[in-house]
Design an enzyme around this catalytic site. Structure first.
Site, mmCIF file in Angstrom:
data_model
loop_
_atom_site.group_PDB
_atom_site.id
_atom_site.type_symbol
_atom_site.label_atom_id
_atom_site.label_comp_id
_atom_site.label_asym_id
_atom_site.label_seq_id
_atom_site.Cartn_x
_atom_site.Cartn_y
_atom_site.Cartn_z
ATOM 1 N N HIS A 325 2.086 -10.198 -38.796
ATOM 2 C CA HIS A 325 2.187 -11.654 -38.870
ATOM 3 C C HIS A 325 3.637 -12.132 -38.813
ATOM 4 C CE1 HIS A 325 -1.981 -11.266 -40.175
ATOM 5 N NE2 HIS A 325 -2.132 -12.540 -39.869
ATOM 6 N N GLY A 326 4.571 -11.275 -39.160
ATOM 7 C CA GLY A 326 5.982 -11.652 -39.117
ATOM 8 C C GLY A 326 6.760 -10.837 -40.122
#
Lengths: 472, 425
Positions: A325-326
């Site tokens: 997701h990051g």
């Protein structure tokens, strides 16, 4: 280009569909789909168009190479070329997604002209990378042969319905569909209905409930009472679900209009009875990808380990899920948080949970999910801790800012509607036998058209908003 | 599950008819006939996008200006100006756009009515995304009551320090603040009894308690909700003719304190109400609530004067046209701006027959209606709209311009609380 934009619905989609339908089946249709996908991508992120094309060339070439070594019975070379392909894909993802975050951690680090702080994140990079990896890994495992026809590879990798935000497709699922066949009326009808439902989830629910999120998350969390903070968190949970599920519905609907059956991504996740159940209902295509290409190989590779093998493998998978997701602490902690809960559930807690009343199972699961979203939703650690403090009542029940001060009463019916529509209840009610079949069918289609008009009215009234999961 | 084709064709044909009819509509219609949306107070984006970007870049390229062409091309297509404008144009030019917007707003109102169905609130939100409230009897649209924040007191301290430095630096100039109390900042907002942690006039109280010596301060105060209805438009944030007249009288009295030989107050004769104007103000426009009210003005004889902007003489406002019966009749037209004049960053009034005393007015759109009246007592009256010069360094302005009096007119943020419009010394 957003699916929920006027340009997409009223310019891009009719032109592309018209060309697609009037051309003969086979390669011509793939050419239309690929060109449309390039336009679709370039509309939002023309700077990374060369990267997208490079993705295709690299994966097409690596696919042929792996296939050649596989057929030539050269396992070492096959493995080397497979790993090389995987590394190239991951490096591109790192360059296009994580470099800017890397720049934030090491502000003085530079290479040549690259400005890490200005590095724009490529649209859909995470989805594209995982789709590409599936292609290479399926060939390497001998599940599917490499595609000689470059159009097939390009269509699989970059077809626009799933390019920006998934669902993440596995090559062995899509490969049989790559020769576009006859699209019957039932497919088109199903596709339109699904598209409209997705549009409504996005425009009527996500984009209106997000106003609550913006208001509550926009103020100093030290001023929030527990009631307001929980309302904000519930609203965020609904927004992220309807935003992402709405996109997926639209993607599935559009995919079907082009004759592709893309995989489902959601199955009413908020009615789960455990976190294990939740991850069988939330972002299914990502879970499926990790299970196929990370978890099961890890289980196999460590099959002789007896001590916490499954638990550690789950932790690894969910650490990677968070990282996907990051590269910011909130996503990583969110991933590890779920990894730990799942590890506990597979260690016996899950079985005990099943013996408790259903309501207890729901309360437990929803509490964990909401805590997860609290971690996920706030990237700033101090702010996140303050918000957690508000949730547990450190600022009292109402705090300095109550529902009226923030003008939140308005949104209560929407939140209630969101809660109802996040369950299968409305669909069950509508499928009831209160009308005869034919009349219900027409009435249902009329309702879909009405929902489409209402969604359109909201787009024109409020403009369209970007999809949340597109940034991942 | 299989039905006969008829069943599928109903939805399919209607859906495709809808999505494929808009593009031909745009093509057949050609140029967009509507340029300005009075409702939104802006010009609509049209489809002349390629003319602005692609064709200009090609022309530059043909003329050998490759650098200009590249820059234009980059800005338009790589940095997405073209795409963004196209998205906006598609929204703005959509057929029956306002009918669709009305559908959405009606649905919003339905949700709001449902949310407040069992609550006793005297006013409810005017729209889902709106900061306004509409009274239950649909007679007025109001801003919601302003929240009280401790941080704002520090901002007020900062402004007070700025004012003090200016007073000390320019001892020969008289400084005035005329604060406009609006309903949302007052103790009389109908919703004050319901929400918690509201301002209720506390910021002005703090400002006046800590105001620097040498500054003359007055307040356009409202003492009840009825006062608000009397002095302000019911659908617009500005003051109406009654408010304007009262403000003029109070400001005259304020200035008179240090300007003893100020000329006589101007007198008016009759109110003029435009029978064919149904004034729907900014709050009506922004919340798409079709409320309105009569539009009244008064006519003064001010004597000869000139108005300048950027050194060029201009005609400020269209009051003369209005009084001759020439004015737009469009719904939602902004008659406050139309009659009194729009916002200008810097302009000045010159009354050549007046004695040589000059005034600087700092404010925003509230003072637009007052300027000719106040300026009629001075030789030169400069007007600075802080929204155009948020970083205004007043000492520099005062050194460059012959000013005797400085008058700040405005609500909270302009008069004393906003760091953005700080009036730096």
């Amino acid at each position: 280009m957003s699916f929920a934009s006027i340009v997409f619905i009223f310019i891009f989609l009719p032109i592309t569909l018209t060309l697609y339908y009037i051309l003969p089946r086979g390669n011509w249709r793939l050419v239309v789909l690929i060109l449309a996908s390039l336009v679709f991508f370039a509309w939002g992120d023309v700077r990374h168009l060369p990267v997208l094309i490079f993705f295709f060339i690299a994966n097409y070439s690596f696919g042929l190479l792996i296939d050649k070594f596989l057929r030539g019975d050269q396992p070492k070379l096959k493995r080397v070329s497979m790993w090389l392909g995987v590394i190239v894909n991951l490096l591109i993802m790192f360059y296009c997604k994580y470099l800017r975050i890397f720049g934030n951690f090491f502000p003085d680090f530079t290479i040549g002209q690259i400005d890490f702080h200005q590095q724009a994140i490529m649209l859909g990079i995470s989805y594209l990378t995982f789709t590409s990896l599936s292609y290479l890994l399926d060939i390497s495992r001998g599940i599917k042969p490499a595609q000689r026809n470059p159009l097939n590879v390009a269509a699989y990798l970059i077809m626009f319905p799933k390019l920006i935000q998934g669902p993440i497709t596995l090559f062995h699922d899509i490969e049989p569909q790559l020769k576009p066949g006859k699209i019957d009326l039932e497919d088109i009808h199903w596709g339109i209905r699904r598209f409209i439902i997705g549009l409504a989830k996005k425009v009527l629910l996500a984009d209106t409930i997000i106003l609550v999120v913006n208001k509550i998350y926009g103020v100093n969390p030290d001023l929030l009472g527990a009631g307001t903070a929980w309302m904000g968190l519930i609203a965020f949970s609904l927004v992220i679900y309807f935003d992402f599920a709405g996109y997926t519905d639209m993607a599935l609907g559009i995919g079907r209009l082009f004759g592709f059956k893309l995989p489902e991504n959601f199955n009413f996740p908020y009615i789960s009875r455990s976190i294990t159940d939740f991850w069988r209902r939330w972002h299914l295509s990502l879970t499926n990808w990790f299970r196929t290409y990370v978890f099961l190989p890890l289980e196999f590779a460590r099959r002789r380990d007896k001590f916490f093998r499954q638990q550690t493998n789950i932790l690894i998978v969910f650490f990677l899920t968070g990282l996907w997701h990051g590269a910011s602490w909130n996503f990583i902690v969110w991933g590890i948080f779920y990894g730990l809960i799942l590890a506990i559930e597979v260690s016996g807690f899950g079985k005990r949970l099943k013996q408790t009343p259903v309501i207890v199972q729901h309360i437990y699961t929803l509490t964990i999910i909401l805590i997860g979203w609290a971690i996920f939703s706030i990237p700033d650690i101090n702010r996140s801790l303050s918000f957690m403090g508000a949730l547990v009542g450190l600022n009292g029940l109402t705090g300095d800012l109550d529902l009226r001060s923030l003008n939140l009463i308005t949104y209560i019916p929407l939140i209630l509607a969101g809660i109802v529509f996040s369950t299968p209840l409305p669909a069950k009610l509508f499928k009831g036998k209160f009308l005869n079949s034919s009349f219900r069918w027409v009435l249902t289609d009329l309702a879909y058209l009405g929902i489409f008009v209402l969604s359109l009215a909201y787009i024109l009234s409020n403009g369209f908003q970007a999809f949340m999961y597109a940034k991942f | 599950m299989l039905r006969n084709k008829r069943h599928y064709l109903f939805l399919i044909s209607f859906f495709f008819l809808m999505i494929s009819s808009v593009l031909p509509f745009w093509i057949i219609r050609g140029q967009n006939p509507y340029e300005r949306s009075w409702l939104e107070g802006r010009y609509l984006v049209d489809f002349q996008l390629l003319n602005r970007g692609f064709f200009r870049a090609m022309k530059d390229l043909i003329h050998g200006n490759s650098e200009t062409a590249t820059n234009l091309f980059t800005q338009q297509f790589i940095l997405r100006d073209f795409q963004k404008d196209m998205e906006k144009a598609a929204l703005d030019q959509f057929p029956f756009r306002f009918n669709f917007i009305q559908i959405a707003k009606s649905a919003d109102r339905g949700v709001i009515d449902l949310a407040y169905a069992f609550l006793p609130d005297p006013a409810i939100p005017a729209g889902m995304q709106s900061e306004f409230f509409i009274t239950r009897d649909h007679t007025a649209i109001l801003y919601g009551p302003s929240l009280y924040e401790e941080n704002t007191l520090r901002r007020i301290d900062s402004r007070i320090a700025n004012y003090a430095a200016l007073i000390e630096g320019f001892p020969d100039i008289h400084f005035y603040v005329y604060y406009i109390e609006r309903i949302q900042n007052s103790p009389y907002h109908p919703l004050n009894g319901i929400a918690v942690n509201l301002e209720r006039g506390q910021y002005f109280d703090y400002f006046i308690e800590n105001a620097p010596t040498g500054m003359v301060i007055d307040k356009f105060d409202i003492t009840s909700y009825e006062d608000h209805l009397k002095y302000f438009y019911h659908t617009d944030h500005h003051w109406n003719i009654h408010g304007i007249l009262r403000a003029y009288e109070e400001i005259y009295a304020l200035l008179e304190q240090n300007f003893t030989d100020i000329s006589e107050q101007k007198v008016y004769h009759d109110f003029i109400t435009f029978s064919d104007i149904y004034f729907q103000g900014s709050e009506s426009r922004k919340s798409y609530q079709p409320l309105g009210e009569p539009f009244s003005v008064v006519d003064y004889a001010l004597g000869p004067y000139r108005v300048y902007e950027n050194g060029q003489e201009i005609v400020y406002g269209n009051s003369a046209d209005y009084l001759r019966g020439i004015y737009p009749k469009d719904p939602y037209y902004n008659h406050y701006e139309g009659f009194y004049g729009g916002d200008k960053g810097l302009m000045w009034f010159e009354f050549p027959n007046n004695p040589d005393r000059n005034l600087l007015v700092i404010g925003n759109s509230y003072d637009n209606a007052l300027l000719p009246l106040i300026a009629s007592h001075y030789h030169l009256t400069y007007d600075v709209d802080l929204r155009y010069y948020p970083d205004l360094k007043l000492s520099e302005f005062l050194e460059e311009h012959p000013v005797d009096d400085v008058l700040v007119i405005g609500e909270n943020s302009f008069a004393f609380s906003s760091p953005k419009y700080g009036i730096q010394p």
